[in-house]
Design an enzyme around this catalytic site. Structure first.
Site, mmCIF file in Angstrom:
data_model
loop_
_atom_site.group_PDB
_atom_site.id
_atom_site.type_symbol
_atom_site.label_atom_id
_atom_site.label_comp_id
_atom_site.label_asym_id
_atom_site.label_seq_id
_atom_site.Cartn_x
_atom_site.Cartn_y
_atom_site.Cartn_z
ATOM 1 N N MET B 1 31.861 43.124 46.626
ATOM 2 C CA MET B 1 31.248 43.777 47.759
ATOM 3 C C MET B 1 30.424 44.950 47.280
ATOM 4 O O MET B 1 30.806 45.545 46.299
ATOM 5 C CB MET B 1 32.319 44.281 48.700
ATOM 6 C CG MET B 1 33.223 45.327 48.090
ATOM 7 S SD MET B 1 34.687 45.649 49.026
ATOM 8 C CE MET B 1 34.128 45.927 50.664
ATOM 9 N N PRO B 2 29.349 45.285 47.879
ATOM 10 C CA PRO B 2 28.774 44.686 49.079
ATOM 11 C C PRO B 2 28.119 43.329 48.824
ATOM 12 O O PRO B 2 27.855 42.960 47.679
ATOM 13 C CB PRO B 2 27.727 45.713 49.516
ATOM 14 C CG PRO B 2 27.543 46.627 48.384
ATOM 15 C CD PRO B 2 28.561 46.380 47.367
ATOM 16 N N LEU B 3 27.876 42.668 49.943
ATOM 17 C CA LEU B 3 27.302 41.328 49.950
ATOM 18 C C LEU B 3 26.070 41.351 50.844
ATOM 19 O O LEU B 3 26.135 41.834 51.969
ATOM 20 C CB LEU B 3 28.345 40.369 50.527
ATOM 21 C CG LEU B 3 27.874 38.987 50.937
ATOM 22 C CD1 LEU B 3 27.353 38.207 49.730
ATOM 23 C CD2 LEU B 3 29.038 38.240 51.571
#
Lengths: 64, 64, 64, 64, 64, 64
Positions: B1-3
């Site tokens: 993450m983040p995505l």
């Protein structure tokens, strides 16, 4: 429901493997949540590996 | 993450531009949130412009 | 277009940081692709870290 | 906003039908919510039917 | 199939309006494509307007 | 990669069940495709059942 979207590198799975992924992911919901099998949807999306960035870079060069 | 999932008009970006998008979007998360660079995933999806509607109409005719 | 969906751990970014992410990601498309700024959409989705699995396990316990 | 992603079986809709889907879905938001028509985005994604599982199985064999 | 994901500003639609959106979007697929009504899935996602950027800025301040 | 987004009815799964879903879906990719376990991401999204339409109607009334 449930609804599952799977994103995979293009060409990483044969049709036989995709069928097995769909079958096993579906069974997981039936087993763990008691989902109605016919109400489990699994949608596969193949993504070219040159369009998938990890750590700031595509994980492969484009196919030629 | 983040995505991050990016949807772009098909053919709107060269591979060099896609690499630059991936690099700069990734750096944005590292800079702004202190994200671990290797845990930033950026997935590009090209969409034909004839399949993208704005204001009730596709933004382009299909390619022939 | 372009359209960007960002998935972030819930509570990982303040509103100021979110604004900066939106501004910088948008500028990246304007700079790299010459996109019309008003046609860049960026949608943030906060995901509880207990609902995000990496390596087979959630990356955090649920909040209490 | 609003933003709509539609996933369809590949080859299930002609371009004329896609245009009609985009037009009618857009009008629905204008009518029901009073949305600004130019701020309704509708993005179509065609998915091969062999990549779409319902009840644990793809809904069609791959095209040859 | 078909499968529709709708992203809306949080609080922009009442439950009655959401029901009408679901009904009308579903009917659109039945009318235009002859879809089996029971195989049309429509999933609504409410997004806080402070998390939705257009033109590089959130379209609203966060609720307090 | 691979990347999996799961949409579930809100409140349909306990945290223990979610952990089991994440573990088993991840193992499926390791078993079937030989994926690197640490590169399998599974993101759960809970959707209120009143926001999920099948056959033109939400599958439940809103919670009160």
């Amino acid at each position: 429901m449930p609804l599952v979207h799977i994103h995979l590198g293009r060409g990483r799975a044969t049709y036989e493997q995709k069928k097995e992924l769909i079958a096993r992911v579906t069974d997981t919901f039936v087993d763990v949540l008691g989902s109605d099998k016919d109400k489990v949807w699994v949608v596969l999306h193949e993504v070219p590996r040159s369009e998938w960035g990890i750590g700031g870079k595509p994980i492969a060069e484009p196919d030629r």
